[in-house]
Design an enzyme around this catalytic site. Structure first.
Site, PDB file in Angstrom:
ATOM      1  CG  HIS A  14      14.301  -2.323 -31.528  1.00 51.26           C
ATOM      2  ND1 HIS A  14      13.608  -1.143 -31.729  1.00 51.26           N
ATOM      3  CD2 HIS A  14      14.478  -2.403 -30.185  1.00 51.26           C
ATOM      4  CE1 HIS A  14      13.388  -0.557 -30.558  1.00 51.26           C
ATOM      5  NE2 HIS A  14      13.909  -1.326 -29.608  1.00 51.26           N
ATOM      6  CG  HIS A  16      16.868  -3.399 -25.598  1.00 48.79           C
ATOM      7  ND1 HIS A  16      17.626  -2.250 -25.580  1.00 48.79           N
ATOM      8  CD2 HIS A  16      15.727  -3.075 -26.255  1.00 48.79           C
ATOM      9  CE1 HIS A  16      16.969  -1.274 -26.188  1.00 48.79           C
ATOM     10  NE2 HIS A  16      15.813  -1.755 -26.615  1.00 48.79           N
ATOM     11  CG  HIS A 194      15.076   3.067 -28.425  1.00 48.01           C
ATOM     12  ND1 HIS A 194      16.250   2.522 -28.892  1.00 48.01           N
ATOM     13  CD2 HIS A 194      14.408   2.049 -27.802  1.00 48.01           C
ATOM     14  CE1 HIS A 194      16.278   1.224 -28.575  1.00 48.01           C
ATOM     15  NE2 HIS A 194      15.177   0.919 -27.917  1.00 48.01           N
ATOM     16  CD  GLU A 197       8.889   2.436 -26.638  1.00 50.06           C
ATOM     17  OE1 GLU A 197       8.491   1.351 -26.185  1.00 50.06           O
ATOM     18  OE2 GLU A 197       9.986   2.934 -26.319  1.00 50.06           O
ATOM     19  CG  ASP A 275      11.735  -3.431 -27.444  1.00 52.60           C
ATOM     20  OD1 ASP A 275      12.917  -3.101 -27.214  1.00 52.60           O
ATOM     21  OD2 ASP A 275      10.769  -2.703 -27.149  1.00 52.60           O
ATOM     22  CG  ASP A 276      13.266  -5.183 -23.906  1.00 51.66           C
ATOM     23  OD1 ASP A 276      14.463  -5.233 -23.580  1.00 51.66           O
ATOM     24  OD2 ASP A 276      12.719  -4.147 -24.318  1.00 51.66           O
TER      25      ASP A 276
END
EC number: 3.5.4.2
Length: 316
Positions: A14, A16, A194, A197, A275-276
């Site tokens: 996961h 990006h 996704h 969340e 994630d980021d």
């Protein structure tokens, strides 16, 4: 324990690519492409990384992505991430990229893909990091726009293992994209999404039953629905959980409240991801370390989480 966690072989499922754009690289690309930035320097930009919710983060994320213009830019972005993976013993990656973030700015789909793909191939050859690329649709945009993006992807079918769904969750349920996902599956793509969340557990049900996903990205709100928890355990559906992201975006007020280890102990196939990472203050090892620091994660639990990530790969 940080060094031990860093050395643990793991997969990242996961992530990006646009979310790995560190401030230093962002400024370098802006200079290369002669783009004026709203921030004076790297430190001012870092101070802007204080978010109260998903939307505030996304606004900054899309502004930052504007510096990505050329094939070389996308190569450099991806290569910088892969070097971080090598340093943290991430042996397999299945990153997302959001073509609509770029095609809506006039960057051709094939330019974006060529840079990312070349870096991933070099990562396999030179760093020994295996990969599978996931094309992700932006859920705040229309179903029609997602269909157009799928059209653009089909000539490059062999570049992708799956399609996904990300961006602003609330008000954009998985059901909005059921026909797109049906079509993607008919073209041979696997599917992920996704869900759960900021969105409710119902979104996870929809992702499973309507989009027929292989795994759920985030999924932490499944904890609120006992029937859903039982299904995740019985069917061993992986959740790609992102602890630092969840606290940075106020899904949990504090890491000490995170439910990932409770889910692990109940038998849910949870994994740890970043994630980021450029925006949330840590890559995979930092996410593992945060669980050890705040929740007392043991070495045995860390081993299970790392093994889950290797088991949950779409590319075996």
């Amino acid at each position: 324990m940080y060094e031990w966690l860093n050395a643990l072989p793991k997969a990242e499922l996961h992530l990006h690519l646009e979310g790995t754009l560190e401030p230093e690289l962002l400024f370098a690309l802006a200079e290369r492409n002669r783009i004026a930035l709203p921030w004076n320097d790297v430190e001012t930009l870092r101070k802007a990384y204080a978010f109260n919710n998903l939307q505030e983060f996304l606004d900054l994320y899309y502004a930052g992505a504007d510096v990505l213009r050329t094939e070389q830019d996308f190569y450099d972005l991806t290569w910088a991430y892969l070097q971080k993976c090598k340093a943290q013993n991430v042996v397999h990656v299945e990153p997302f990229f959001d073509p609509q973030t770029h095609t809506d700015r006039g960057i051709p789909f094939e330019v974006v893909l060529a840079g990312i793909r070349a870096a991933l191939q070099d990562g396999e050859k030179l760093l020994g990091i295996r990969h599978g690329l996931i094309l992700s649709f932006l859920r705040h945009l229309s179903e029609e726009q997602a269909q157009k993006t799928l059209d653009q992807a089909l000539p490059f079918r062999d570049a992708f293992i799956a399609v996904g769904l990300d961006s602003s969750e609330v008000g954009h349920p998985p059901s909005k994209f059921q026909r797109v996902f049906d079509r993607a599956r008919s073209e041979g793509f696997l599917t992920v999404a996704h869900a759960g969340e900021e969105g409710p557990p119902e979104y996870i049900w929809e992702a499973l039953d309507l989009l027929k996903v292989e795994r759920i990205d985030h999924g932490v709100r499944a904890f609120e629905d006992e029937r859903l928890m039982r299904r995740l355990i019985d069917e061993q559906i992986p959740l790609t959980v992102c602890p630092l992201s969840n606290t940075k975006l106020c899904v949990f007020d504090d890491m000490s409240q995170h439910t990932i280890l409770d889910m692990l102990e109940r038998g849910v196939k949870v994994t740890v991801n970043s994630d980021d990472p450029a925006y949330f203050g840590g890559y995979v090892t930092e996410n593992f370390h945060a669980l050890q620091q705040s929740l007392g994660m043991t070495e045995e639990q860390a081993r299970r989480l790392a093994q889950n990530s290797l088991d949950a790969r779409l590319v075996k």
